[in-house]
Design a protein around this motif. Structure first.
Motif, PDB file in Angstrom:
ATOM      1  N   CYS A   1       0.824  -1.212   0.000  1.00 30.04           N
ATOM      2  CA  CYS A   1       0.000   0.000   0.000  1.00 30.04           C
ATOM      3  C   CYS A   1       0.859   1.264   0.000  1.00 30.04           C
ATOM      4  O   CYS A   1       0.456   2.289  -0.548  1.00 30.04           O
ATOM      5  CB  CYS A   1      -0.937  -0.012   1.203  1.00 30.04           C
ATOM      6  SG  CYS A   1      -2.242  -1.265   1.082  1.00 30.04           S
ATOM      7  N   GLU A   2       2.042   1.182   0.588  1.00 33.80           N
ATOM      8  CA  GLU A   2       2.953   2.324   0.518  1.00 33.80           C
ATOM      9  C   GLU A   2       3.433   2.529  -0.918  1.00 33.80           C
ATOM     10  O   GLU A   2       3.483   3.664  -1.415  1.00 33.80           O
ATOM     11  CB  GLU A   2       4.147   2.105   1.436  1.00 33.80           C
ATOM     12  CG  GLU A   2       5.132   3.267   1.452  1.00 33.80           C
ATOM     13  CD  GLU A   2       6.312   3.019   2.358  1.00 33.80           C
ATOM     14  OE1 GLU A   2       6.869   4.005   2.893  1.00 33.80           O
ATOM     15  OE2 GLU A   2       6.705   1.843   2.543  1.00 33.80           O
ATOM     16  N   ALA A   3       3.768   1.426  -1.604  1.00 28.16           N
ATOM     17  CA  ALA A   3       4.193   1.530  -3.003  1.00 28.16           C
ATOM     18  C   ALA A   3       3.063   2.062  -3.878  1.00 28.16           C
ATOM     19  O   ALA A   3       3.317   2.766  -4.867  1.00 28.16           O
ATOM     20  CB  ALA A   3       4.645   0.160  -3.508  1.00 28.16           C
TER      21      ALA A   3
ATOM     22  N   GLN B   1      -2.124   8.609   2.679  1.00 27.25           N
ATOM     23  CA  GLN B   1      -2.829   9.756   3.246  1.00 27.25           C
ATOM     24  C   GLN B   1      -2.807   9.696   4.774  1.00 27.25           C
ATOM     25  O   GLN B   1      -2.882   8.620   5.361  1.00 27.25           O
ATOM     26  CB  GLN B   1      -4.272   9.810   2.740  1.00 27.25           C
ATOM     27  CG  GLN B   1      -5.138   8.631   3.101  1.00 27.25           C
ATOM     28  CD  GLN B   1      -5.086   7.498   2.096  1.00 27.25           C
ATOM     29  OE1 GLN B   1      -4.078   7.320   1.419  1.00 27.25           O
ATOM     30  NE2 GLN B   1      -6.164   6.723   1.995  1.00 27.25           N
ATOM     31  N   PRO B   2      -2.696  10.863   5.444  1.00 19.46           N
ATOM     32  CA  PRO B   2      -2.671  10.866   6.913  1.00 19.46           C
ATOM     33  C   PRO B   2      -3.998  10.380   7.498  1.00 19.46           C
ATOM     34  O   PRO B   2      -5.067  10.703   6.987  1.00 19.46           O
ATOM     35  CB  PRO B   2      -2.429  12.341   7.267  1.00 19.46           C
ATOM     36  CG  PRO B   2      -1.871  12.952   6.026  1.00 19.46           C
ATOM     37  CD  PRO B   2      -2.484  12.204   4.882  1.00 19.46           C
TER      38      PRO B   2
ATOM     39  N   LEU C   1       3.035  15.190  16.027  1.00 21.87           N
ATOM     40  CA  LEU C   1       1.600  15.173  15.739  1.00 21.87           C
ATOM     41  C   LEU C   1       1.107  13.730  15.662  1.00 21.87           C
ATOM     42  O   LEU C   1       1.810  12.849  15.150  1.00 21.87           O
ATOM     43  CB  LEU C   1       1.306  15.890  14.419  1.00 21.87           C
ATOM     44  CG  LEU C   1       1.527  17.413  14.425  1.00 21.87           C
ATOM     45  CD1 LEU C   1       1.227  17.976  13.050  1.00 21.87           C
ATOM     46  CD2 LEU C   1       0.645  18.088  15.462  1.00 21.87           C
ATOM     47  N   PRO C   2      -0.083  13.463  16.170  1.00 21.16           N
ATOM     48  CA  PRO C   2      -0.601  12.080  16.205  1.00 21.16           C
ATOM     49  C   PRO C   2      -1.143  11.633  14.861  1.00 21.16           C
ATOM     50  O   PRO C   2      -2.306  11.274  14.728  1.00 21.16           O
ATOM     51  CB  PRO C   2      -1.713  12.172  17.253  1.00 21.16           C
ATOM     52  CG  PRO C   2      -2.202  13.574  17.146  1.00 21.16           C
ATOM     53  CD  PRO C   2      -0.998  14.407  16.828  1.00 21.16           C
ATOM     54  N   ASN C   3      -0.328  11.706  13.830  1.00 19.05           N
ATOM     55  CA  ASN C   3      -0.755  11.310  12.493  1.00 19.05           C
ATOM     56  C   ASN C   3      -0.118   9.986  12.101  1.00 19.05           C
ATOM     57  O   ASN C   3       1.044   9.728  12.409  1.00 19.05           O
ATOM     58  CB  ASN C   3      -0.374  12.363  11.452  1.00 19.05           C
ATOM     59  CG  ASN C   3      -1.200  13.629  11.585  1.00 19.05           C
ATOM     60  OD1 ASN C   3      -2.362  13.563  11.959  1.00 19.05           O
ATOM     61  ND2 ASN C   3      -0.608  14.758  11.311  1.00 19.05           N
TER      62      ASN C   3
END
Length: 290
Positions: free
Chosen positions: A186-188, A193-194, A216-218
C-alpha cells in the motif's frame, strides 16, 4: 447466605478491588478500554463459573464490574483504491515477484471476504465450475458457515497463476510477514494519506502518536493496513457499490443482528453519501439550452 453486615462488607471489598485494579491497568500499565474491558470480562466469567458450575455461592458482586468497550475504526480500501491494485498494469510492473504474489493474495482476499485463516486453506477443490462461471465455495473454520461467491475474471486469473503443492490455491504466507508486506504494498501504491488514530481510556479518546510531522498524532493509511483489511475491504466494497445487505451477510457469514456488520453498513453509507452528493452537484449544471 451471608448476614447483611458481612454482605455489605464484601460488596465494599469488591468495589474497592475493581477501582484499584482498573486504576492499575489504566495508570500503571497504560492500557486502553478494550484491553481493560476484556480483562474485567474474563474475571466475570470466572465468577460465573464458580457460582454456576462449582456451586461455591461466592455472591454476585462481579455483576457490578463495568466492562468498557471501544469500537475501533474500520480500516478498509476505497473502491477506487482496490480498482487501482486490480487493474493498474503500470504499477504492477514496478513490483518484484514477491510483491506481485502479495498483491495477488491481497486482491483475492479483498474480493471474497474470507478471513486470513480461511484463505490459507483454499485449494483448487474449492473452485466449482457452473457453465462458464467459476464459484469459490468454502466452510469457515471459525464459524462453520458455508459461503459461495462467483469469482470475477481477475480473481479467476489469480487462481490460474500458481501451481502450488497439495493443490493449494494461493501463495503461502506467514501472517506476521504478510502484515509487513501489505503495508509495503500500500505504501508503493501511494496510499499514504494521513489518518488520525486514537484509542479510548476510561471513555476519553487519546490520540496515538505516529511517524508523520514530528509529534503530531498522524499515521499513514498504509501503516494501518493488516491482513484483516482484506475482509473489511471486501465487505465495504460490496456495500458501497450497491450489493444488498442480506447478500453481503450471506457471503461474509455475519448474522442478521450482528453489530460488527452494522458498522460496515455505516461506513459504506458515508461513501454512498459522497457519491450521491457529487451526483447532485453535477445535476446543478444540467440546464436546458437557451
Amino acid at each position: 447466605y451471608l448476614p447483611k453486615r458481612e454482605l455489605a462488607r464484601e460488596g465494599r471489598y469488591w468495589k474497592n478491588f475493581y477501582i484499584a485494579f482498573t486504576n492499575y491497568l489504566y495508570k500503571d500499565c497504560g492500557h486502553f478500554d478494550n484491553y481493560v474491558g476484556q480483562t474485567i470480562k474474563n474475571i466475570r466469567v470466572v465468577f460465573n463459573y464458580c457460582n454456576k458450575e462449582l456451586l461455591l455461592g461466592i455472591g454476585d458482586f462481579h455483576k457490578k464490574f463495568y466492562v468498557r468497550k471501544e469500537e475501533v475504526p474500520i480500516i478498509a480500501l476505497l473502491p477506487e483504491e482496490l480498482n487501482f491494485l486490480i487493474y493498474d498494469k503500470l504499477f504492477e510492473s514496478t513490483l518484484s515477484m514477491k510483491m506481485r504474489k502479495v498483491k495477488d493474495f491481497f486482491v483475492f482476499g479483498c474480493t471474497v471476504a474470507l478471513r486470513f485463516s480461511d484463505l490459507l486453506q483454499l485449494k483448487h477443490s474449492n473452485l466449482r465450475r457452473v457453465n462458464d462461471s467459476i464459484y469459490l465455495t468454502v466452510k469457515s473454520q471459525k464459524t462453520g458457515a458455508d459461503t459461495s461467491i462467483r469469482l470475477p475474471n481477475y480473481a479467476v486469473e489469480i487462481t490460474k497463476r500458481y501451481k502450488l503443492k497439495k493443490g493449494m490455491l494461493l501463495p503461502r504466507f506467514n501472517k506476521t510477514n504478510l502484515n509487513v508486506y501489505v503495508k509495503r504494498l500500500c505504501e508503493a501504491a501511494r496510499f499514504t494519506q494521513p489518518v488520525m488514530k486514537s484509542r479510548e481510556r476510561m471513555g476519553k479518546a487519546i490520540p496515538l502518536k505516529g511517524e508523520l510531522n514530528g509529534d503530531l498524532p498522524n499515521h499513514r493509511f498504509c501503516d494501518l493496513v493488516t491482513t484483516h483489511t482484506m475482509r473489511r475491504t471486501a465487505i465495504t466494497t460490496m456495500l458501497c457499490l450497491g450489493v444488498p445487505e442480506q447478500i453481503v451477510r450471506k457471503i461474509s457469514g455475519h448474522s442478521p443482528m450482528s453489530k460488527d456488520f452494522f458498522r460496515y453498513v455505516l461506513l459504506a453509507q458515508s461513501y454512498q453519501d459522497q457519491e450521491t452528493m457529487g451526483m447532485f452537484e453535477r445535476l446543478r449544471e444540467k440546464k436546458l439550452a437557451g
